[in-house]
Design an enzyme around this catalytic site. Structure first.
Site, PDB file in Angstrom:
ATOM      1  N   ARG A 236      67.850 -40.858  -5.695  1.00 25.38           N
ATOM      2  CA  ARG A 236      68.177 -41.431  -7.004  1.00 25.38           C
ATOM      3  C   ARG A 236      69.313 -42.420  -6.797  1.00 25.38           C
ATOM      4  NH1 ARG A 236      64.018 -39.993  -8.389  1.00 25.38           N
ATOM      5  NH2 ARG A 236      63.413 -38.550 -10.027  1.00 25.38           N
ATOM      6  N   ASP A 260      65.290 -47.237  -1.769  1.00 25.43           N
ATOM      7  CA  ASP A 260      64.087 -47.233  -2.594  1.00 25.43           C
ATOM      8  C   ASP A 260      64.467 -47.037  -4.059  1.00 25.43           C
ATOM      9  OD1 ASP A 260      61.259 -47.295  -2.927  1.00 25.43           O
ATOM     10  OD2 ASP A 260      61.253 -45.119  -3.211  1.00 25.43           O
ATOM     11  N   GLU A 265      67.959 -49.350 -11.800  1.00 26.50           N
ATOM     12  CA  GLU A 265      66.506 -49.247 -11.858  1.00 26.50           C
ATOM     13  C   GLU A 265      65.919 -49.244 -13.269  1.00 26.50           C
ATOM     14  OE1 GLU A 265      63.682 -46.155  -9.661  1.00 26.50           O
ATOM     15  OE2 GLU A 265      65.712 -46.254  -8.919  1.00 26.50           O
ATOM     16  N   HIS A 297      61.195 -48.249  -5.807  1.00 28.50           N
ATOM     17  CA  HIS A 297      60.843 -46.844  -6.097  1.00 28.50           C
ATOM     18  C   HIS A 297      59.362 -46.581  -5.793  1.00 28.50           C
ATOM     19  CE1 HIS A 297      62.396 -43.187  -8.465  1.00 28.50           C
ATOM     20  NE2 HIS A 297      61.443 -42.817  -7.633  1.00 28.50           N
TER      21      HIS A 297
HETATM   22  P1  NAD Z   1      64.085 -30.200  -3.650  1.00 32.60           P
HETATM   23  O1  NAD Z   1      64.529 -29.564  -4.897  1.00 32.60           O
HETATM   24  O2  NAD Z   1      62.958 -29.575  -2.877  1.00 32.60           O
HETATM   25  O3  NAD Z   1      65.326 -30.360  -2.647  1.00 32.60           O
HETATM   26  C1  NAD Z   1      66.588 -30.797  -3.036  1.00 32.60           C
HETATM   27  C2  NAD Z   1      67.616 -30.204  -2.087  1.00 32.60           C
HETATM   28  O4  NAD Z   1      68.899 -30.741  -2.415  1.00 32.60           O
HETATM   29  C3  NAD Z   1      67.724 -28.664  -2.194  1.00 32.60           C
HETATM   30  O5  NAD Z   1      67.630 -28.081  -0.913  1.00 32.60           O
HETATM   31  C4  NAD Z   1      69.088 -28.456  -2.810  1.00 32.60           C
HETATM   32  O6  NAD Z   1      69.727 -27.252  -2.394  1.00 32.60           O
HETATM   33  C5  NAD Z   1      69.827 -29.680  -2.288  1.00 32.60           C
HETATM   34  N1  NAD Z   1      71.064 -29.932  -3.007  1.00 32.60           N
HETATM   35  C6  NAD Z   1      71.391 -29.632  -4.299  1.00 32.60           C
HETATM   36  N2  NAD Z   1      72.659 -29.983  -4.542  1.00 32.60           N
HETATM   37  C7  NAD Z   1      73.158 -30.496  -3.408  1.00 32.60           C
HETATM   38  C8  NAD Z   1      74.437 -31.016  -3.055  1.00 32.60           C
HETATM   39  N3  NAD Z   1      75.443 -31.076  -3.945  1.00 32.60           N
HETATM   40  N4  NAD Z   1      74.593 -31.459  -1.793  1.00 32.60           N
HETATM   41  C9  NAD Z   1      73.581 -31.401  -0.900  1.00 32.60           C
HETATM   42  N5  NAD Z   1      72.361 -30.905  -1.181  1.00 32.60           N
HETATM   43  C10 NAD Z   1      72.148 -30.461  -2.425  1.00 32.60           C
HETATM   44  O7  NAD Z   1      63.724 -31.708  -4.030  1.00 32.60           O
HETATM   45  P2  NAD Z   1      62.749 -32.714  -3.254  1.00 32.60           P
HETATM   46  O8  NAD Z   1      61.352 -32.534  -3.730  1.00 32.60           O
HETATM   47  O9  NAD Z   1      63.028 -32.647  -1.784  1.00 32.60           O
HETATM   48  O10 NAD Z   1      63.260 -34.115  -3.848  1.00 32.60           O
HETATM   49  C11 NAD Z   1      64.558 -34.614  -3.581  1.00 32.60           C
HETATM   50  C12 NAD Z   1      64.843 -35.799  -4.474  1.00 32.60           C
HETATM   51  O11 NAD Z   1      63.969 -36.879  -4.099  1.00 32.60           O
HETATM   52  C13 NAD Z   1      64.489 -35.579  -5.958  1.00 32.60           C
HETATM   53  O12 NAD Z   1      65.572 -34.982  -6.646  1.00 32.60           O
HETATM   54  C14 NAD Z   1      64.222 -36.952  -6.465  1.00 32.60           C
HETATM   55  O13 NAD Z   1      65.420 -37.491  -6.959  1.00 32.60           O
HETATM   56  C15 NAD Z   1      63.818 -37.744  -5.210  1.00 32.60           C
HETATM   57  N6  NAD Z   1      62.428 -38.228  -5.233  1.00 32.60           N
HETATM   58  C16 NAD Z   1      62.212 -39.559  -4.994  1.00 32.60           C
HETATM   59  C17 NAD Z   1      60.912 -40.059  -4.973  1.00 32.60           C
HETATM   60  C18 NAD Z   1      60.629 -41.515  -4.687  1.00 32.60           C
HETATM   61  O14 NAD Z   1      59.524 -41.997  -4.981  1.00 32.60           O
HETATM   62  N7  NAD Z   1      61.544 -42.263  -4.100  1.00 32.60           N
HETATM   63  C19 NAD Z   1      59.830 -39.202  -5.237  1.00 32.60           C
HETATM   64  C20 NAD Z   1      60.102 -37.847  -5.462  1.00 32.60           C
HETATM   65  C21 NAD Z   1      61.399 -37.370  -5.458  1.00 32.60           C
END
Ligand code: NAD
Length: 331
Positions: A236, A260, A265, A297
């Site tokens: 994000r 990305d 955005e 994105h």
């Molecule tokens: P997920 O929930 O499986 O994993 C997120 C991880 O971040 C977890 O392990 C959590 O413990 C950790 N986390 C939480 N707070 C934290 C902190 N303060 N410091 C470090 N780590 C912390 O989520 P995911 O499916 O792996 O997705 C991750 C992110 O990717 C989403 O939140 C979303 O913003 C982004 N995303 C982007 C796209 C894209 O098209 N670019 C698509 C999907 C998701």
């Protein structure tokens, strides 16, 4: 059940129509519209049971108030993130919010490594040079990823996939997360955030946007990084404080920056393209640096991911219709 589908793109319609066709007797009808969901467009959902929204939608208090007035009981987020939804208000109005938590983590992780490699080897510059008949190598030198250190922040579904990819490149993989992922214990070393910043040659962000992660990358954390680091953000935009990133780039901290996602955005900076917006745009300033690569994105944008998003979103709608609880409920 009728769903009003906001911010429709042709590829959304194709994948959702295909998923509707595949499912039998689903009693679901979708009306697709081009406008995105926000307080000005929420009233269009009159007569619908649910709305389908995306990362760019404004599902804040005002929007939810109007949806509640129009008797909409369900917000289907066709994405993993839900930082744009006012969950307290949704609960207050009894509006259920559901999401697609993990449609294809590999899609995003593969895009993250693509950005890292493209920045490292200046592929965008190389492509343009050769098209202009310039076959010289000046300005294209990169470094081997092999035997370097990858620092992964957030090791959930996407971060774990990124860890595996980096291991495949022969990198040493270190990670920072508030929870350790047991599936990674054989090849990932969990370290403090400071150590990760100090030791990594490639830093990739995979944690969600929350109060605790807002502007996680700022001038203080940037100063702790190695000179010549590559930073990639596919999570994000607001995980990175853009003004500080620009300062870091000016300090020659980064070999490359691959984004990305970016803070502006949701403002459609490049769709509007008005001179005034571009002049004040930090994204446009970022693009003026030769070692920055920005994509729009598109991390999630693979055939497999779109199919999974459509199928899970429709399953969420069916669970709502049948009064079933679900792991995809956002609370
Ligand atoms: P997920 O929930 O499986 O994993 C997120 C991880 O971040 C977890 O392990 C959590 O413990 C950790 N986390 C939480 N707070 C934290 C902190 N303060 N410091 C470090 N780590 C912390 O989520 P995911 O499916 O792996 O997705 C991750 C992110 O990717 C989403 O939140 C979303 O913003 C982004 N995303 C982007 C796209 C894209 O098209 N670019 C698509 C999907 C998701």
């Amino acid at each position: 059940m009728k769903i009003l589908f906001y911010d429709t793109k042709n590829y959304d319609r194709d994948s959702f129509d295909a998923a509707l066709k595949k499912a039998e007797n689903n009693h679901i009808e979708i009306e697709y519209i081009k406008s995105d969901l926000d307080p000005r467009t929420a009233a269009l959902a009159e007569g619908c049971d649910a709305v389908c929204a995306f990362v760019s939608s404004d599902v804040g208090a005002k929007t939810l108030e109007i949806l509640h007035e129009k008797k909409v009981g369900l917000v289907l987020m066709r994405c993993a993130g839900f930082n744009n939804v006012d969950l307290e208000k949704a609960e207050e109005y009894g509006i259920r919010v559901m999401r697609v938590p993990g449609y294809s983590p590999e899609a995003v992780a593969e895009h993250a490594i693509a950005l890292a490699l493209a920045c490292n080897r200046r592929l965008y510059k190389a492509y343009n040079k050769v098209r202009e008949n310039d076959f010289s190598l000046s300005g294209l030198m990169g470094f081997n990823f092999y035997e370097k250190t990858a620092g992964i922040i957030g090791t959930g579904k996407i971060g774990a996939s990124m860890c595996r990819i980096c291991q495949g490149f022969g990198m040493q993989v270190i990670a920072y997360d508030v929870y350790e992922n047991p599936a990674l214990k054989d090849f990932v070393e969990y370290v403090s955030l400071d150590r990760l910043l100090q030791e990594s040659d490639l830093i990739s962000l995979h944690c969600p946007l929350m109060d605790s992660t807002y502007h996680l990358i700022n001038i203080d954390t940037i100063k702790k990084m190695k000179d010549g680091v590559i930073l990639v953000n596919t999570s994000r935009g607001a995980l990175v404080k853009t003004d500080d990133l620009i300062e870091g780039i000016r300090m020659h901290k980064f070999a490359g920056v691959g984004l990305d996602v970016y803070e502006e955005e949701t403002q459609n900076v490049f769709e509007d393209r008005s001179d005034e917006i571009l002049e004040h745009s930090t994204t446009a300033r970022l693009l003026s640096f030769p070692n920055v690569m920005i994509t729009s994105h598109q991390g999630f944008f693979t055939k497999e991911a779109l199919t999974a998003i459509a199928e899970t979103t429709l399953q969420n709608a069916r669970d709502y219709l049948n009064g079933h609880s679900s792991q995809n409920d956002v609370k």
